[in-house]
Write an enzyme that holds these catalytic residues in place. Structure first.
Site, PDB file in Angstrom:
ATOM      1  N   ARG A 189      37.092  53.305  50.078  1.00 39.43           N
ATOM      2  CA  ARG A 189      37.470  51.891  49.919  1.00 39.43           C
ATOM      3  C   ARG A 189      38.223  51.630  48.622  1.00 39.43           C
ATOM      4  O   ARG A 189      37.961  52.247  47.600  1.00 39.43           O
ATOM      5  CB  ARG A 189      36.211  51.016  49.943  1.00 39.43           C
ATOM      6  CG  ARG A 189      35.227  51.407  51.013  1.00 39.43           C
ATOM      7  CD  ARG A 189      33.925  50.643  50.914  1.00 39.43           C
ATOM      8  NE  ARG A 189      34.085  49.227  51.164  1.00 39.43           N
ATOM      9  CZ  ARG A 189      33.101  48.345  50.992  1.00 39.43           C
ATOM     10  NH1 ARG A 189      31.903  48.744  50.553  1.00 39.43           N
ATOM     11  NH2 ARG A 189      33.304  47.081  51.248  1.00 39.43           N
ATOM     12  N   GLY A 194      41.798  42.246  51.386  1.00 36.92           N
ATOM     13  CA  GLY A 194      42.668  42.694  52.469  1.00 36.92           C
ATOM     14  C   GLY A 194      44.031  43.206  52.044  1.00 36.92           C
ATOM     15  O   GLY A 194      44.852  43.547  52.879  1.00 36.92           O
ATOM     16  N   SER A 213      56.206  14.981  17.153  1.00 35.91           N
ATOM     17  CA  SER A 213      55.886  15.258  18.549  1.00 35.91           C
ATOM     18  C   SER A 213      56.785  16.405  18.969  1.00 35.91           C
ATOM     19  O   SER A 213      58.006  16.307  18.891  1.00 35.91           O
ATOM     20  CB  SER A 213      56.147  14.024  19.408  1.00 35.91           C
ATOM     21  OG  SER A 213      55.987  14.372  20.765  1.00 35.91           O
TER      22      SER A 213
END
Ligand code: ADP
Ligand code: MG
Ligand code: MG
Length: 904
Positions: A96, A105, A795
């Protein structure tokens, strides 16, 4: 170095926290052994070996691993009391795959390995079940023939060659299901399978079991690089360097008759998060049969079975006789299964996705992992586990993936409807959500169709600010050009509107009002659907449903507040956006783009007049018309954000974007202004620039036309004064864009302060306000200490800062960015994920330099990155005060900000 870790009989050399080395599957197989869950014995070859395989090749790796593999096989043989390749008492194994992160899968697995024509007879004799033995053999030949020997369909239209043979045999016999084939049929399958392998691949099926084992191990290594695994990794951001581990373990058989079974189960519902045990199983079956859809799988719990039957329209008699739940059909096994699933969930303290097999009345576990789940389930499970006392608050926060919250905020396609939907093409998943509607190509049409009650999807080559009105009424936006920060993408995300951008296969023909996609022509009014979460474009209507925001979601957000330091503001240009964002927990506006307010029939005229004016007088006349509109807009926004700071940016984009480029529009302006159309044409031509993004824009506008800054300051502070008198608490911040030089800022600040004094004198009230700047040009970051002598806050405009630091035009990256990502020149799109090494360094430096002059300097970020989790975490690290993002990303940023604090 140790290459192999064994497990079995309640012992293991590995552990759950060794996923990097053993893969998720291998690590958890070891862990299950250690906590007393029944698992067949086996061993795991490390992921290092996989990487080594790709370096040194097959021969060398076999030499390196041979002794350890032999010893490990012996370990299984001893525990199973059987022998690999033995003709009397054979051991069969599965081989596996299993990576660090679960990739369900995606890679290959081979079952029943260790069989050949002699061994199969031995297995039949030993078990007294010839049919079982041959069923296992034919499955093995099929899987090995496919995965290792490479017998695959020749064309993508062909069906699997093994399935084709099975179908022939079934047809000849006149049966429908696999389990209706008898031993002789299965023998025939084996013979024909082998013949097909030989005929097509020229390879003999290996009879030596050792050769089979090595073949399978190499095939699993190779499957790390198969197409679907590569694609999946790309989607999930899994590095290809991780490699897969290989777990070899003794087979247990779910196909040994009616007291045997195989199945999968979840400790909680993966779609909804509900705390109900669920799953499916099949009697007398093996491995993937349950998911492969060969037979209809049965439910594990009785409750689930009743639900399932009701949905499928199956009567109770039929359910009980044909599809009984495991709880009913195998009550004793069910009890054990239920106990173990509870045990595993308690052990891992998270929802488990498990695989099991029952062999002749004995239960075996073959896999457990933290289950994949939807955004809704993610939130519910985390909050439930917290309530149940299984995890603490910090863990609950860590368990939620910020980006997945998005799913909770946008409408989504119905899952069933998607299954039958036809995919036309794919673009970039620019703004998540689902949209279905009729095609329109132009903004005004969108508005008109909408007014007639139609739902529309705007299809364009690309969008510009002129399309805003159309975009705001459309269900979604589909463009042929543009990247993830193209106009369409940014605006759509801001609106929380579904958008697919850069779908190159689109041939938009504005003239004939058609779009051709892969040979199919769609007219205005035809239905189309787009999935902004995947980039898929579908033909026709696909059913959608509105997103549900559950109570757990609110609870999670409260939990964020408890830990976070970084505030989250929003980028909003309208009262509506401000309200939406506030409802999501935004504490102020980090960026209000004033130009977006001009795209309205009346305002755009006055705006155009201002731009096209011949001189200062003309401009001032037009500005006077604009002033009341702007003031009204700011009133609405201040009200919606009452009590929170609102950072308003002065006019920023190149003026050329605002003027009419078509004959009719130019004529209308000529009439309006009482000048000739030639004059208008001339002005429009004069305004055009070779490189508008680096041209006459930002504070360069306010410095060449100070009257614009003056008008905007009047509108902002005038609105604030009015509201103050009405009892509101407006907190304006005025931001000068695109500063590179201190003096650019100073000149603007002077105008703002002078105008402010005038307004306050006229209104008879004073409003505390701040004047700050956007840091978006590298030079501003480099000289931040100078700029901080005047600017009260920074900013970081990281869209432009990224553009200018990299030198990439963000409107033109579609031509090379995909190649750069493909070739790994860039890991990610820097306009999506803040480039911490480069752009981030400029930010960190500017913050430090700025605060060395002005320790209380407030710093925030207002680029697209303000809603991207890894970038938010970076902002926390460099000590920003807040991030600002589009309304629909506010919860995501809040979660990321809380995680940043927790991770500290
Ligand atoms: P994936 O990673 O794709 O889920 P797996 O390695 O989990 O692949 O194996 C595929 C199927 O084979 C699963 O249903 C699993 O339970 C089953 N399986 C794997 N090993 C064994 C074994 N030793 N005995 C019985 N079934 C097995
Ligand atoms: Mg599996
Ligand atoms: Mg900018």
């Amino acid at each position: 170095m140790k290459a192999i870790y064994t497990f079995g009989n309640g012992q293991a050399e590995g552990r759950a926290d060794m996923k990097d080395l053993l893969g998720g599957k291998g690590a958890n197989l070891a862990e299950m052994n250690l906590i007393g869950v029944p698992v067949p014995p086996g061993f795991t070859i490390t992921t290092d070996c996989c990487n080594e395989y790709y370096k040194v090749g097959q021969e060398k790796i076999m030499e390196l691993l041979n002794d350890e593999v032999t010893a490990a096989v012996k370990h299984i043989e001893d525990l199973m009391n059987s022998k690999f390749g033995d003709t009397q008492n054979p051991l069969l194994v599965s081989v596996r795959s299993g990576a660090r992160a679960s990739m369900p899968g995606m890679m290959d697995t081979i079952l029943n390995l260790g069989l050949n024509d002699e061994v199969v007879e031995g297995l039949a004799k030993k078990t007294g079940r010839p049919r079982f033995a041959w069923d296992s053999y034919r499955r093995f030949v099929q899987m090995y023939g496919d995965v290792v020997l490479g017998l695959k369909p020749v064309n993508k239209e062909d069906i699997d060659p093994f399935e084709a043979i099975i179908m022939e045999v079934k047809k000849a016999k006149g049966v429908k299901l696999d389990n209706e084939l008898d031993t002789d049929d299965l023998k025939e399958l084996v013979v024909r399978f082998k013949a097909a392998v030989k005929a097509q691949t020229g390879k003999d099926f290996p009879t030596d079991v050792k050769e089979q084992l090595w073949g399978a191990i190499f095939a699993v290594f190779r499957s790390w690089m198969n197409e679907r695994a590569i694609l999946y990794r790309k989607m999930e951001g899994i590095p290809s360097e991780w490699g897969t581990a290989v777990s070899v373990m003794a087979m247990v058989f779910g196909n040994m008759g009616n007291t045997s079974a195989t199945g999968v189960c979840f400790s909680r519902d993966a779609a909804t998060g509900e705390n109900i045990f669920s799953g499916e199983y099949l009697i007398n079956a093996q491995g993937e049969d349950v998911v492969a859809g060969i037979r209809t799988p049965q439910q594990i719990t009785k409750e689930g079975s009743l639900r399932w039957a009701k949905r499928a329209g199956i009567s109770e008699e039929e359910r009980v006789s044909k599809y009984p739940s495991m709880e009913e059909a195998m009550p004793e096994i069910y009890k054990q299964l239920n106990e173990i699933q509870i045990k595993l969930e308690n052990h891992y303290r998270d929802m488990q996705d498990m695989e099991f097999t029952v062999q002749e009345g004995k239960l075996w576990f073959l896999q457990t992992r933290n289950g994949k789940r939807t955004g809704t389930a993610m939130v519910k499970i985390a909050m439930d586990l917290l309530k149940e006392g299984k995890i603490d608050e910090k863990t609950a926060l860590e368990r939620c993936e910020p980006n997945k919250l998005d799913e909770l905020l946008h409408p989504v396609f119905d899952k069933e409807a998607l299954k039958s939907a036809k995919v036309l093409t794919r673009g970039l998943p620019a703004s998540p959500g689902a949209a279905t509607g009729q095609i329109v190509f132009f903004a005004d049409d969108a508005a008109a169709w909408r007014a007639d009650g139609h739902k529309v999807v705007m299809v364009r080559l690309e969008t510009s600010p002129e399309d805003l009105a159309g975009m705001s009424v459309a269900e979604g936006i589909l463009t042929a050009r543009g990247g993830m920060t193209s106009h369409a993408a940014v605006v759509a995300r801001g609106m929380g509107k579904c958008c697919v951008s850069g779908a190159g296969a689109l041939n938009v023909d504005y003239k004939s009002r058609t779009v051709e996609i892969e040979g199919k022509v769609f007219k205005e009014g035809d239905f189309i659907s787009i999935n902004g979460s995947t980039g898929e474009v579908y033909e026709g209507m696909v059913q959608t449903r509105p997103a549900e925001v559950s109570g757990d979601f609110a609870a999670l957000m409260d939990l964020c507040n408890k830990y976070t330091r970084l505030l989250v503001r929003t980028n909003a240009d309208t009262p509506h956006d401000a309200e939406v964002a506030r409802a999501f927990g935004a504490q102020g506006i980090g960026l209000c783009r004033t130009e977006h307010m001009f795209f309205d029939n009346k305002k755009i005229k006055a705006m155009r007049e201002m731009i096209l004016a011949q001189d200062k007088d003309g401009r001032e006349k037009a500005l006077a018309k604009l002033l009341p509109y702007q003031k009204e807009d700011f009133r609405g926004i201040f009200k919606a954000m009452d009590g929170f700071p609102v950072n308003i940016r002065l006019l920023d984009p190149p003026l050329h974007e605002f003027v009419p480029h078509d004959q009719a529009g130019q004529q209308a302006m000529a009439d309006e202004m009482g000048v000739t159309v030639e004059y208008i044409k001339q002005r429009v031509a004069n305004l055009s620039e070779n490189n508008p993004m680096l041209g006459h824009r930002g504070c360069r506008l306010g410095n060449t036309y100070p009257e614009i800054t003056e008008m905007q300051t009047r509108a902002i502070l005038g609105a604030a004064c009015e509201l103050k008198k009405e009892g509101f608490n407006p907190q304006p911040e005025i931001m000068v864009p695109l500063i590179g030089i201190l003096y650019e800022f100073e000149a603007q600040e002077k105008i703002i302060r002078k105008t402010a004094a005038e307004v306050f004198a006229e209104e008879g009230v004073e409003i505390p306000f701040k004047v700050g700047t956007m840091i978006e040009i590298p030079r501003a970051a480099l000289t931040a200490d100078r700029i901080a002598t005047r600017a009260e806050y920074f900013s970081f405009g990281t869209n432009d800062l990224t553009q200018m630091t990299f030198g990439y035009s963000r409107d033109d990256i579609a031509s090379f960015l995909p190649v750069y990502l493909e070739k790994k020149i860039l890991k990610v799109d820097p306009f999506q994920v803040l480039d911490q090494h480069g752009v981030g360094q400029l930010i960190a430096m500017a913050v430090e330099k700025g605060r060395s002059i002005r320790p209380e300097l407030k710093c925030g970020i207002c680029g697209e990155h303000g809603g991207e989790p890894s970038s938010v975490k970076f902002c926390h690290k460099v000590g920003l005060n807040y991030v600002s993002c589009s309304p629909f990303r506010v919860p995501i940023a809040r979660l990321a900000a809380a995680q940043a604090a927790v991770e500290e």
